[in-house]
Scaffold this active site. Structure first.
Site, PDB file in Angstrom:
ATOM      1  N   GLU A  33      -5.493  -4.703  10.623  1.00 12.89           N
ATOM      2  CA  GLU A  33      -4.450  -3.699  10.813  1.00 12.89           C
ATOM      3  C   GLU A  33      -4.730  -2.905  12.082  1.00 12.89           C
ATOM      4  O   GLU A  33      -5.533  -1.959  12.054  1.00 12.89           O
ATOM      5  CB  GLU A  33      -4.419  -2.731   9.629  1.00 12.89           C
ATOM      6  CG  GLU A  33      -4.114  -3.385   8.301  1.00 12.89           C
ATOM      7  CD  GLU A  33      -3.526  -2.385   7.314  1.00 12.89           C
ATOM      8  OE1 GLU A  33      -2.402  -2.617   6.887  1.00 12.89           O
ATOM      9  OE2 GLU A  33      -4.180  -1.379   7.012  1.00 12.89           O
ATOM     10  N   GLU A  51      -6.866   4.892   7.701  1.00 13.47           N
ATOM     11  CA  GLU A  51      -6.627   6.304   7.376  1.00 13.47           C
ATOM     12  C   GLU A  51      -7.831   6.906   6.667  1.00 13.47           C
ATOM     13  O   GLU A  51      -8.130   8.089   6.846  1.00 13.47           O
ATOM     14  CB  GLU A  51      -5.341   6.434   6.532  1.00 13.47           C
ATOM     15  CG  GLU A  51      -4.108   6.197   7.401  1.00 13.47           C
ATOM     16  CD  GLU A  51      -2.897   5.647   6.677  1.00 13.47           C
ATOM     17  OE1 GLU A  51      -2.862   5.685   5.435  1.00 13.47           O
ATOM     18  OE2 GLU A  51      -1.976   5.170   7.374  1.00 13.47           O
ATOM     19  N   LYS A  77       0.074   4.238  -0.338  1.00 12.66           N
ATOM     20  CA  LYS A  77      -0.570   5.445   0.211  1.00 12.66           C
ATOM     21  C   LYS A  77      -0.308   6.634  -0.724  1.00 12.66           C
ATOM     22  O   LYS A  77      -0.207   6.432  -1.937  1.00 12.66           O
ATOM     23  CB  LYS A  77      -0.094   5.691   1.645  1.00 12.66           C
ATOM     24  CG  LYS A  77      -0.235   4.432   2.514  1.00 12.66           C
ATOM     25  CD  LYS A  77      -0.013   4.661   3.962  1.00 12.66           C
ATOM     26  CE  LYS A  77      -0.166   3.330   4.690  1.00 12.66           C
ATOM     27  NZ  LYS A  77      -0.063   3.467   6.142  1.00 12.66           N
ATOM     28  N   ASN A 103       0.872  -1.180   0.000  1.00 16.31           N
ATOM     29  CA  ASN A 103       0.000   0.000   0.000  1.00 16.31           C
ATOM     30  C   ASN A 103       0.905   1.225   0.000  1.00 16.31           C
ATOM     31  O   ASN A 103       1.477   1.566   1.020  1.00 16.31           O
ATOM     32  CB  ASN A 103      -0.889  -0.040   1.256  1.00 16.31           C
ATOM     33  CG  ASN A 103      -1.692   1.236   1.445  1.00 16.31           C
ATOM     34  OD1 ASN A 103      -1.786   2.056   0.542  1.00 16.31           O
ATOM     35  ND2 ASN A 103      -2.279   1.383   2.631  1.00 16.31           N
TER      36      ASN A 103
HETATM   37  P1  PGA Z   1       2.801   0.330   7.574  1.00 11.19           P
HETATM   38  O1  PGA Z   1       1.334   0.565   6.961  1.00 11.19           O
HETATM   39  O2  PGA Z   1       3.316  -0.967   7.009  1.00 11.19           O
HETATM   40  O3  PGA Z   1       3.596   1.522   7.097  1.00 11.19           O
HETATM   41  O4  PGA Z   1       2.665   0.277   9.049  1.00 11.19           O
HETATM   42  C1  PGA Z   1       0.463  -0.511   6.773  1.00 11.19           C
HETATM   43  C2  PGA Z   1      -0.841  -0.015   6.186  1.00 11.19           C
HETATM   44  O5  PGA Z   1      -1.305   1.072   6.570  1.00 11.19           O
HETATM   45  O6  PGA Z   1      -1.440  -0.681   5.322  1.00 11.19           O
END
Ligand code: PGA
Length: 248
Positions: free
Chosen positions: A171, A97, A10, A8
């Site tokens: 998560e 998020e 983001k 991901n």
């Molecule tokens: P992270 O994010 O691996 O940076 O903790 C995971 C996610 O939000 O899918």
């Protein structure tokens, strides 16, 4: 069950990030490891280009969110049909998020997951508790409520929901981007609880600070069928190390 390692990205990545995909493909030797699925969910601006350029490679692509409707007056939004048209196979829905930044409710997340099914995409439906919810003993209740409210009750074309129509990602919000992870026992307990509420054959990913150093032990936990990886998916070296850790 065949593990899925999904990255991901983001809101990260400009056109030159294609070099990371190319490096990943080179590391994977251009051939799909038969015992695991690998997907990258880049920003929408990069999705169509990546999917067109690397369509015959071992990586699949996904969106990070979709609107529930197929088209219409929704400025700035992207439909599941558009993601499918751009070459996506997956779409993340209900990431914490988005739940936090955009006030997405379980009902909204379910509508997005239904849209994904309608468009022929596999939704990766995210659930997870906050630190406060865990420390007050409510983690299991919160995740159960999210699952009950966010997972579609019927599959594509109104048939029954099949185990391989969707993916769940557990998560814990407090583990995302913090470097903190639950203990392996805590992950096992939550994944078992989720398993009892989903199909026996549905993949349940763990997400939250997965990195090369902890991937192998997390991926060995019972009922962990892959990982949703944020920060460590941005660099081909790190992401490949996690993909390699998923070897059956
Ligand atoms: P992270 O994010 O691996 O940076 O903790 C995971 C996610 O939000 O899918």
């Amino acid at each position: 069950m065949k593990p899925l390692i999904a990255g991901n990205w983001k809101m990260n990545g400009l056109a030159d990030a294609a070099s990371e995909i190319e490096a990943l493909i080179a590391k994977m030797d251009g051939s799909a490891p038969a015992d695991r699925d690998v997907a990258v969910c880049p920003p929408a601006t990069l999705l169509a280009g990546f999917a067109a350029r690397y369509s015959d490679e071992a990586i699949q692509f996904g969106g990070q969110d979709c609107h529930a409707e197929a088209s219409g007056a929704h400025t700035g939004d992207i439909s599941a049909e558009m993601l499918a048209d751009a070459g996506a196979a997956f779409v993340i829905v209900g990431h914490s998020e988005r739940r936090a930044d955009h006030g997405e409710t379980d009902a909204a997340v379910r509508a997005k997951a239904e849209a994904a099914l309608r468009a022929g995409l596999t939704p990766i439906i995210c659930v997870g508790e906050t630190q406060e919810e865990r420390s007050t003993g409510r983690a299991f209740d919160v995740v159960r409520t999210q699952l009950a409210g966010s997972v579609p009750t019927s599959g594509p074309r109104s048939g029954p929901l099949a185990d391989d129509d969707y993916v769940i990602a557990y998560e814990p919000v407090w583990a995302i981007g913090t470097g903190l992870t639950p203990t392996l026992e805590d992950i096992a307990e939550m994944h078992e609880d989720i398993r009892e509420r989903t199909g026996a054959g549905a993949r349940i990913l763990y997400g939250g600070s997965v990195k090369p150093a902890n991937a192998a032990e997390i991926l060995r936990v019972r009922n962990v069928n892959g990982a949703l990886v944020g920060g460590a998916s941005l660099k081909a070296n790190d992401f490949y190390a996690i993909v390699a850790a998923a070897a059956g």
